[in-house]
Design a protein around this motif. Sequence first.
Motif, mmCIF file in Angstrom:
data_model
loop_
_atom_site.group_PDB
_atom_site.id
_atom_site.type_symbol
_atom_site.label_atom_id
_atom_site.label_comp_id
_atom_site.label_asym_id
_atom_site.label_seq_id
_atom_site.Cartn_x
_atom_site.Cartn_y
_atom_site.Cartn_z
ATOM 1 N N LEU A 300 0.811 -1.210 0.000
ATOM 2 C CA LEU A 300 0.000 0.000 0.000
ATOM 3 C C LEU A 300 0.846 1.263 0.000
ATOM 4 C CD1 LEU A 300 -3.072 -0.609 2.341
ATOM 5 C CD2 LEU A 300 -3.111 0.268 0.015
ATOM 6 N N ALA A 301 1.991 1.212 0.647
ATOM 7 C CA ALA A 301 2.869 2.389 0.673
ATOM 8 C C ALA A 301 3.354 2.728 -0.732
ATOM 9 C CB ALA A 301 4.050 2.141 1.600
ATOM 10 N N ALA A 302 3.635 1.702 -1.537
ATOM 11 C CA ALA A 302 4.067 1.933 -2.920
ATOM 12 C C ALA A 302 2.948 2.558 -3.735
ATOM 13 C CB ALA A 302 4.525 0.618 -3.547
ATOM 14 N N LEU A 303 1.719 2.093 -3.513
ATOM 15 C CA LEU A 303 0.566 2.682 -4.198
ATOM 16 C C LEU A 303 0.423 4.146 -3.819
ATOM 17 C CD1 LEU A 303 -2.095 2.502 -5.835
ATOM 18 C CD2 LEU A 303 -3.220 1.811 -3.712
ATOM 19 N N MET A 304 0.571 4.451 -2.540
ATOM 20 C CA MET A 304 0.453 5.833 -2.090
ATOM 21 C C MET A 304 1.534 6.716 -2.697
ATOM 22 S SD MET A 304 -0.560 5.369 1.930
ATOM 23 C CE MET A 304 -0.367 7.131 2.238
ATOM 24 N N THR A 305 2.733 6.182 -2.825
ATOM 25 C CA THR A 305 3.827 6.948 -3.436
ATOM 26 C C THR A 305 3.502 7.287 -4.883
ATOM 27 O OG1 THR A 305 5.481 5.925 -1.994
ATOM 28 C CG2 THR A 305 6.272 6.915 -4.040
ATOM 29 N N ALA A 306 2.992 6.309 -5.627
ATOM 30 C CA ALA A 306 2.642 6.537 -7.032
ATOM 31 C C ALA A 306 1.520 7.564 -7.148
ATOM 32 C CB ALA A 306 2.227 5.221 -7.681
ATOM 33 N N GLU A 307 0.518 7.451 -6.277
ATOM 34 C CA GLU A 307 -0.597 8.395 -6.319
ATOM 35 C C GLU A 307 -0.143 9.796 -5.917
ATOM 36 O OE1 GLU A 307 -4.345 5.390 -5.376
ATOM 37 O OE2 GLU A 307 -3.478 6.577 -3.752
ATOM 38 N N ARG A 308 0.725 9.876 -4.920
ATOM 39 C CA ARG A 308 1.221 11.187 -4.491
ATOM 40 C C ARG A 308 1.992 11.866 -5.626
ATOM 41 N NH1 ARG A 308 4.963 11.825 0.824
ATOM 42 N NH2 ARG A 308 6.421 10.669 -0.476
ATOM 43 N N ASN A 309 2.757 11.094 -6.367
ATOM 44 C CA ASN A 309 3.494 11.646 -7.502
ATOM 45 C C ASN A 309 2.542 12.173 -8.578
ATOM 46 O OD1 ASN A 309 5.904 11.011 -6.263
ATOM 47 N ND2 ASN A 309 6.191 9.099 -7.379
ATOM 48 N N ALA A 310 1.430 11.434 -8.794
ATOM 49 C CA ALA A 310 0.446 11.866 -9.799
ATOM 50 C C ALA A 310 -0.212 13.177 -9.376
ATOM 51 C CB ALA A 310 -0.602 10.777 -9.996
ATOM 52 N N TRP A 311 -0.563 13.300 -8.086
ATOM 53 C CA TRP A 311 -1.164 14.538 -7.599
ATOM 54 C C TRP A 311 -0.160 15.684 -7.652
ATOM 55 C CZ3 TRP A 311 -5.994 15.003 -7.889
ATOM 56 C CH2 TRP A 311 -6.875 13.977 -7.542
ATOM 57 N N ALA A 312 1.096 15.402 -7.374
ATOM 58 C CA ALA A 312 2.128 16.441 -7.425
ATOM 59 C C ALA A 312 2.244 17.019 -8.832
ATOM 60 C CB ALA A 312 3.473 15.871 -6.972
#
Length: 324
Positions: A300-312
């Motif tokens: 889940l942490a990897a998913l959050m990292t990918a999503e955070r990058n998309a929002w950034a």
Amino acid sequence: MKHAHFIRAAALTTLAGLASAFAIAQGTQPVRLIVGFPAGGSVDTIARAFAEQARVQLGTTMVVENRAGASGKIAIDAMMSAPADAATVLIAPASVIELGPMVLNTMKFDAIKDFAPIGRLAEYGFGVAAGAASGAKDIDAYKAWARANPSLSSFATPGLGTPQQFLGVQLQKTLGVELVHVPYKGGANSVTDVMGGQVPLLVTTEQVLVPYHGQGKLNTLFITSKRRNALMPDVPTAKEIGMPQLESVDWFGAFVKAGTPADKLSTWRANVQRVVASQGYKDEMKKLGYDVPNGQPADLAALMTAERNAWAERVKLSGFKPTE
């Protein structure tokens, strides 16, 4: 018969083991579910549904604590000051956890370093709808209208710094037309004004659009989910209309404090999965209009990292500057 008895006994032993492990994880006190929004809202409703099904499925007690205010910051601060003992859990939309520090200077935390995700509880997508001003029935029709009426083209959202704002800006860049952001304080007035013709376009959540589907006052042009909404089956996804970059799903997650012992994390994740997979919980989410995730990502942490990058990337595209 003996074989069937053995299977039932084994199943009961497994359930007892899960409940026992959960009791060890939470200790003798009820688990605190910290919610950063008022009672009756979407986050609160999901937290309470989860707590009730945890009682039914696991026989454990969870208490929802509403720490509303400051766009979720009060709840996050409470979580940051809690011990890493698995007895305090933050229930929040992933977008708040991932996007918050990018849009509010007061959000002083790093979701990846400070929290450990233990499961996704529900998910939802966003939608783009046209109202009376343009009369558009699909995205191509709206694009043509916007090109013919650049001074009138705008989009309404529930507010500044929301996921809807950044998706709207990305839509503007993708279509290559003028789209002025019109932020509201909440979603109700934005829907009313788009239906009334004051603003031509609305970016909101799928749940907001479902009740208006097929009534003619608000035409949903597309949704950002990975699959079509069963309650609006004729509405295409962003990917289907050739805009995969707008594909975006937000989810409500459960998080514990980083540093929580590995055995307690494992117990939490197993029990979250058990509750979310239960029919009672699925039925409750269906009533609320949310999808239940099909299983949990291995990381889940990897998913959050990918999503955070998309929002950034979306925030950068918009030129948004963090506020207090």
